[in-house]
Scaffold this motif. Structure first.
Motif, PDB file in Angstrom:
ATOM      1  N   LYS A  84      -5.215   6.236   1.490  1.00 44.35           N
ATOM      2  CA  LYS A  84      -4.613   4.825   1.544  1.00 44.35           C
ATOM      3  C   LYS A  84      -5.895   3.061   2.363  1.00 44.35           C
ATOM      4  CE  LYS A  84      -4.904   7.925   6.293  1.00 44.35           C
ATOM      5  NZ  LYS A  84      -3.631   7.613   7.427  1.00 44.35           N
ATOM      6  N   ARG A  85      -4.209   2.982   3.002  1.00 41.38           N
ATOM      7  CA  ARG A  85      -5.231   1.597   2.843  1.00 41.38           C
ATOM      8  C   ARG A  85      -5.838   0.518   3.763  1.00 41.38           C
ATOM      9  NH1 ARG A  85      -3.059  -1.473  -2.329  1.00 41.38           N
ATOM     10  NH2 ARG A  85      -3.616  -3.045  -1.039  1.00 41.38           N
ATOM     11  N   ASP A  86      -6.438  -0.436   3.964  1.00 41.24           N
ATOM     12  CA  ASP A  86      -6.583  -1.346   4.993  1.00 41.24           C
ATOM     13  C   ASP A  86      -5.833  -1.323   6.442  1.00 41.24           C
ATOM     14  OD1 ASP A  86      -9.111  -1.647   3.697  1.00 41.24           O
ATOM     15  OD2 ASP A  86      -8.971  -3.720   3.182  1.00 41.24           O
ATOM     16  N   GLY A  87      -6.103  -0.972   7.916  1.00 41.53           N
ATOM     17  CA  GLY A  87      -5.023  -1.187   8.501  1.00 41.53           C
ATOM     18  C   GLY A  87      -4.512   0.750   9.087  1.00 41.53           C
ATOM     19  N   GLY A  88      -4.808   1.237   8.550  1.00 45.74           N
ATOM     20  CA  GLY A  88      -3.627   2.555   8.319  1.00 45.74           C
ATOM     21  C   GLY A  88      -2.811   2.459   7.707  1.00 45.74           C
ATOM     22  N   VAL A  89      -2.581   1.914   6.893  1.00 44.43           N
ATOM     23  CA  VAL A  89      -1.662   1.860   6.236  1.00 44.43           C
ATOM     24  C   VAL A  89      -1.713   3.236   5.228  1.00 44.43           C
ATOM     25  CG1 VAL A  89      -0.507   0.483   4.526  1.00 44.43           C
ATOM     26  CG2 VAL A  89      -1.080  -0.494   6.213  1.00 44.43           C
ATOM     27  N   ILE A  90      -0.770   4.084   4.643  1.00 45.39           N
ATOM     28  CA  ILE A  90      -0.073   4.750   4.187  1.00 45.39           C
ATOM     29  C   ILE A  90       0.275   4.357   2.523  1.00 45.39           C
ATOM     30  CG2 ILE A  90       0.466   7.245   3.234  1.00 45.39           C
ATOM     31  CD1 ILE A  90      -0.016   7.790   6.648  1.00 45.39           C
ATOM     32  N   GLN A  91      -0.389   4.152   1.979  1.00 42.45           N
ATOM     33  CA  GLN A  91       0.572   4.133   0.855  1.00 42.45           C
ATOM     34  C   GLN A  91       1.246   4.849  -0.920  1.00 42.45           C
ATOM     35  OE1 GLN A  91      -1.759   1.531  -1.912  1.00 42.45           O
ATOM     36  NE2 GLN A  91       0.199   1.110  -3.425  1.00 42.45           N
ATOM     37  N   VAL A  92       2.297   4.999  -0.839  1.00 43.63           N
ATOM     38  CA  VAL A  92       2.861   6.219  -1.249  1.00 43.63           C
ATOM     39  C   VAL A  92       3.031   5.635  -2.477  1.00 43.63           C
ATOM     40  CG1 VAL A  92       4.989   7.361  -1.491  1.00 43.63           C
ATOM     41  CG2 VAL A  92       3.690   7.807   0.407  1.00 43.63           C
ATOM     42  N   GLU A  93       2.892   6.169  -3.537  1.00 48.64           N
ATOM     43  CA  GLU A  93       4.097   6.212  -5.170  1.00 48.64           C
ATOM     44  C   GLU A  93       4.480   6.871  -5.829  1.00 48.64           C
ATOM     45  OE1 GLU A  93       1.272   2.696  -7.414  1.00 48.64           O
ATOM     46  OE2 GLU A  93       0.153   4.175  -6.688  1.00 48.64           O
ATOM     47  N   PHE A  94       5.372   6.944  -6.325  1.00 48.44           N
ATOM     48  CA  PHE A  94       5.723   8.286  -7.075  1.00 48.44           C
ATOM     49  C   PHE A  94       5.009   8.658  -8.735  1.00 48.44           C
ATOM     50  CE2 PHE A  94       9.127   5.530  -4.846  1.00 48.44           C
ATOM     51  CZ  PHE A  94       9.452   7.439  -3.654  1.00 48.44           C
ATOM     52  N   ILE A  95       5.408   9.615  -8.859  1.00 51.72           N
ATOM     53  CA  ILE A  95       4.259  10.630 -10.292  1.00 51.72           C
ATOM     54  C   ILE A  95       5.736   9.598 -10.829  1.00 51.72           C
ATOM     55  CG2 ILE A  95       3.971  12.273 -11.390  1.00 51.72           C
ATOM     56  CD1 ILE A  95       1.767  11.854  -9.420  1.00 51.72           C
ATOM     57  N   ASP A  96       6.971  10.635 -11.279  1.00 47.84           N
ATOM     58  CA  ASP A  96       8.046  10.273 -11.882  1.00 47.84           C
ATOM     59  C   ASP A  96       8.444   9.161 -11.648  1.00 47.84           C
ATOM     60  OD1 ASP A  96       8.600  12.992 -11.159  1.00 47.84           O
ATOM     61  OD2 ASP A  96       8.680  13.309 -10.155  1.00 47.84           O
ATOM     62  N   ARG A  97       8.747   8.779 -13.046  1.00 49.05           N
ATOM     63  CA  ARG A  97       9.286   7.505 -13.887  1.00 49.05           C
ATOM     64  C   ARG A  97      11.258   7.961 -13.132  1.00 49.05           C
ATOM     65  NH1 ARG A  97       5.799   4.485 -15.852  1.00 49.05           N
ATOM     66  NH2 ARG A  97       7.065   2.818 -16.214  1.00 49.05           N
ATOM     67  N   ASN A  98      11.560   8.335 -13.634  1.00 51.46           N
ATOM     68  CA  ASN A  98      12.944   8.694 -13.170  1.00 51.46           C
ATOM     69  C   ASN A  98      13.909   9.640 -12.411  1.00 51.46           C
ATOM     70  OD1 ASN A  98      13.388   7.079 -15.042  1.00 51.46           O
ATOM     71  ND2 ASN A  98      13.907   8.876 -16.663  1.00 51.46           N
ATOM     72  N   ILE A  99      13.920   9.148 -10.996  1.00 51.55           N
ATOM     73  CA  ILE A  99      13.680   9.851  -9.054  1.00 51.55           C
ATOM     74  C   ILE A  99      15.412  10.404  -9.168  1.00 51.55           C
ATOM     75  CG2 ILE A  99      13.004   9.792  -7.266  1.00 51.55           C
ATOM     76  CD1 ILE A  99      11.438   7.968  -7.524  1.00 51.55           C
ATOM     77  N   LEU A 100      15.477  11.374 -10.028  1.00 48.19           N
ATOM     78  CA  LEU A 100      17.170  11.620 -10.177  1.00 48.19           C
ATOM     79  C   LEU A 100      17.090  12.661 -10.300  1.00 48.19           C
ATOM     80  CD1 LEU A 100      17.616  10.242 -14.005  1.00 48.19           C
ATOM     81  CD2 LEU A 100      18.287   9.281 -11.597  1.00 48.19           C
ATOM     82  N   ASP A 101      16.514  13.758 -10.449  1.00 48.93           N
ATOM     83  CA  ASP A 101      17.156  15.320 -10.201  1.00 48.93           C
ATOM     84  C   ASP A 101      16.509  15.418  -8.650  1.00 48.93           C
ATOM     85  OD1 ASP A 101      16.762  17.768 -11.555  1.00 48.93           O
ATOM     86  OD2 ASP A 101      14.870  18.314  -9.934  1.00 48.93           O
ATOM     87  N   LYS A 111       1.942   6.747  14.110  1.00 48.94           N
ATOM     88  CA  LYS A 111       2.773   5.573  14.511  1.00 48.94           C
ATOM     89  C   LYS A 111       2.511   4.823  13.335  1.00 48.94           C
ATOM     90  CE  LYS A 111       3.469   2.759  18.383  1.00 48.94           C
ATOM     91  NZ  LYS A 111       3.107   1.447  19.422  1.00 48.94           N
ATOM     92  N   PRO A 112       3.689   5.924  12.250  1.00 45.83           N
ATOM     93  CA  PRO A 112       2.855   5.715  10.993  1.00 45.83           C
ATOM     94  C   PRO A 112       3.053   3.848  10.108  1.00 45.83           C
ATOM     95  CG  PRO A 112       5.034   6.501  11.419  1.00 45.83           C
ATOM     96  CD  PRO A 112       4.520   6.836  12.553  1.00 45.83           C
ATOM     97  N   ARG A 113       2.339   3.822   9.683  1.00 44.11           N
ATOM     98  CA  ARG A 113       2.166   2.602   8.774  1.00 44.11           C
ATOM     99  C   ARG A 113       2.498   2.916   7.773  1.00 44.11           C
ATOM    100  NH1 ARG A 113      -0.207  -1.770  12.181  1.00 44.11           N
ATOM    101  NH2 ARG A 113      -1.515  -2.441  10.144  1.00 44.11           N
ATOM    102  N   LEU A 114       4.017   3.030   6.631  1.00 44.02           N
ATOM    103  CA  LEU A 114       3.923   3.746   5.428  1.00 44.02           C
ATOM    104  C   LEU A 114       4.199   2.410   4.299  1.00 44.02           C
ATOM    105  CD1 LEU A 114       4.240   6.382   3.860  1.00 44.02           C
ATOM    106  CD2 LEU A 114       6.805   6.403   4.578  1.00 44.02           C
ATOM    107  N   LEU A 115       3.635   2.748   3.090  1.00 45.57           N
ATOM    108  CA  LEU A 115       4.418   1.481   2.442  1.00 45.57           C
ATOM    109  C   LEU A 115       4.912   2.459   1.219  1.00 45.57           C
ATOM    110  CD1 LEU A 115       4.478  -1.269   1.067  1.00 45.57           C
ATOM    111  CD2 LEU A 115       1.201  -0.480   0.283  1.00 45.57           C
ATOM    112  N   ILE A 116       5.863   2.261   0.412  1.00 47.04           N
ATOM    113  CA  ILE A 116       6.398   2.612  -0.814  1.00 47.04           C
ATOM    114  C   ILE A 116       6.770   2.278  -1.493  1.00 47.04           C
ATOM    115  CG2 ILE A 116       8.510   4.091  -0.987  1.00 47.04           C
ATOM    116  CD1 ILE A 116       9.009   5.445   1.079  1.00 47.04           C
ATOM    117  N   SER A 117       5.921   2.459  -2.649  1.00 45.94           N
ATOM    118  CA  SER A 117       5.668   1.529  -3.734  1.00 45.94           C
ATOM    119  C   SER A 117       6.460   2.271  -4.660  1.00 45.94           C
ATOM    120  CB  SER A 117       4.135   0.816  -4.271  1.00 45.94           C
ATOM    121  OG  SER A 117       4.389   0.814  -5.899  1.00 45.94           O
ATOM    122  N   PHE A 118       6.974   0.922  -6.186  1.00 45.60           N
ATOM    123  CA  PHE A 118       7.844   2.153  -6.678  1.00 45.60           C
ATOM    124  C   PHE A 118       8.077   1.167  -7.975  1.00 45.60           C
ATOM    125  CE2 PHE A 118      11.454   3.413  -4.921  1.00 45.60           C
ATOM    126  CZ  PHE A 118      11.658   2.815  -3.159  1.00 45.60           C
ATOM    127  N   ALA A 119       6.002   0.497  -8.428  1.00 47.15           N
ATOM    128  CA  ALA A 119       5.669   0.336  -9.500  1.00 47.15           C
ATOM    129  C   ALA A 119       6.103   0.733 -10.753  1.00 47.15           C
ATOM    130  CB  ALA A 119       4.410   0.627  -9.451  1.00 47.15           C
TER     131      ALA A 119
END
Lengths: 119, 153
Positions: free
Chosen positions: A11-28, A48-56
């Motif tokens: 959770k980030r400020d302002g109710g933002v939900i931050q999502v990161e991926f465990i996998d380096r390759n999103i293929l399967d 009212k979702p505030r969704l942030l998807i990080s591809f770091a």
């Protein structure tokens, strides 16, 4: 849901939900389906979702993963929420440009810029 | 189980079924061949992406009505100048021109149909042969004297 989570959620400020991926390759395909279900559940749980998807951490992703992102975008929009993408590797960003999905998604260079962009 | 690559002159052939482990192994074989021929990271990214899309199209669409044990054939050759990759499935084939253009505004939100577009964007050429069940993709290594740019859609 089978197996362990494929996401890191915070959770980030302002109710933002931050999502990161465990996998380096999103293929399967099974993993992509699980990712779609997990993010879908996060969206469903919010008014009212505030969704942030990080591809770091992501090195590769397939067109099937793009399809899942589009489905997530539709779910967020149906709840009049906001979706931002960030930290996309330049080569993967080319995938968004070629498919013109950079026009559909709001994409930011960094997490901070993406967080600041929520209205 | 996919078999070890059979090498005939500089062409290698792999028969693989729809298992992530086998697909990863086949992709790694191709990437190692690119490494040996000194292809750079951008080239390996391009070839891997196109290879992944072509294999998944073969299983997801070509083999839609076939048992998961039905194999797809991958043939590849890598020379210092170009990599040639051929994927053949045992399905009924298709007409690539029938796939909707997902970059049109009205199709932008379709959840599928981008695989072939990405293959064409990242490879030098992509040709569907026979009844549409065999795709041949060529990647020509960029000339180091030429400025390296992003692939064009």
């Amino acid at each position: 849901m089978a197996g362990s989570s494929r996401l890191k959620v915070s959770k980030r400020d302002g109710g933002v939900i931050q999502v990161e991926f465990i996998d380096r390759n999103i293929l399967d395909e099974a993993n992509i389906q699980q990712i779609g279900e997990e993010i879908g559940s996060l969206v469903e749980a919010e008014g009212k979702p505030r969704l942030l998807i990080s591809f770091a951490n992501v090195d590769h992703l397939s067109s099937a993963a793009l399809g899942t992102l589009i489905t997530v975008n539709n779910k967020v929009r149906n709840k009049t929420g906001q979706l931002r993408l960030c930290n996309i590797d330049p080569q993967i960003y080319q995938v968004f440009v070629i498919t013109k999905l950079n026009k559909l998604f709001e994409i930011h260079d960094t997490t901070d810029k993406a967080v600041a962009s929520f209205r | 189980m996919n078999q070890p690559p059979q090498t005939n002159t500089n062409r290698s052939t792999i028969s693989l079924v729809n298992s992530r482990e086998e697909i990863d192994r086949a992709e790694n074989d191709v990437l190692e061949a690119l490494d040996r021929a000194r292809y750079d990271e951008a080239s390996k990214f391009a070839v891997r992406l196109a290879l992944e899309e072509a294999i998944m199209n073969a299983f997801r669409h070509g083999h839609k009505s076939l048992p998961p044990t039905e194999p797809v054939r991958l043939v590849y050759s890598v020379s210092p100048g170009e990599a040639v990759i051929e994927i053949e499935d045992r399905g009924p084939g298709f007409k690539p021109e029938g796939v909707p253009d997902c970059t049109l505004d009205q199709n932008l939100e379709l959840p599928s149909g981008r695989g072939i577009m990405l293959m064409r964007a990242f490879m030098t050429s992509v040709s569907y042969l026979d009844r549409g069940n065999r795709v041949v993709m060529v990647y020509r290594k960029p000339d180091p004297a030429e400025p390296v740019g992003a692939p064009t859609a």
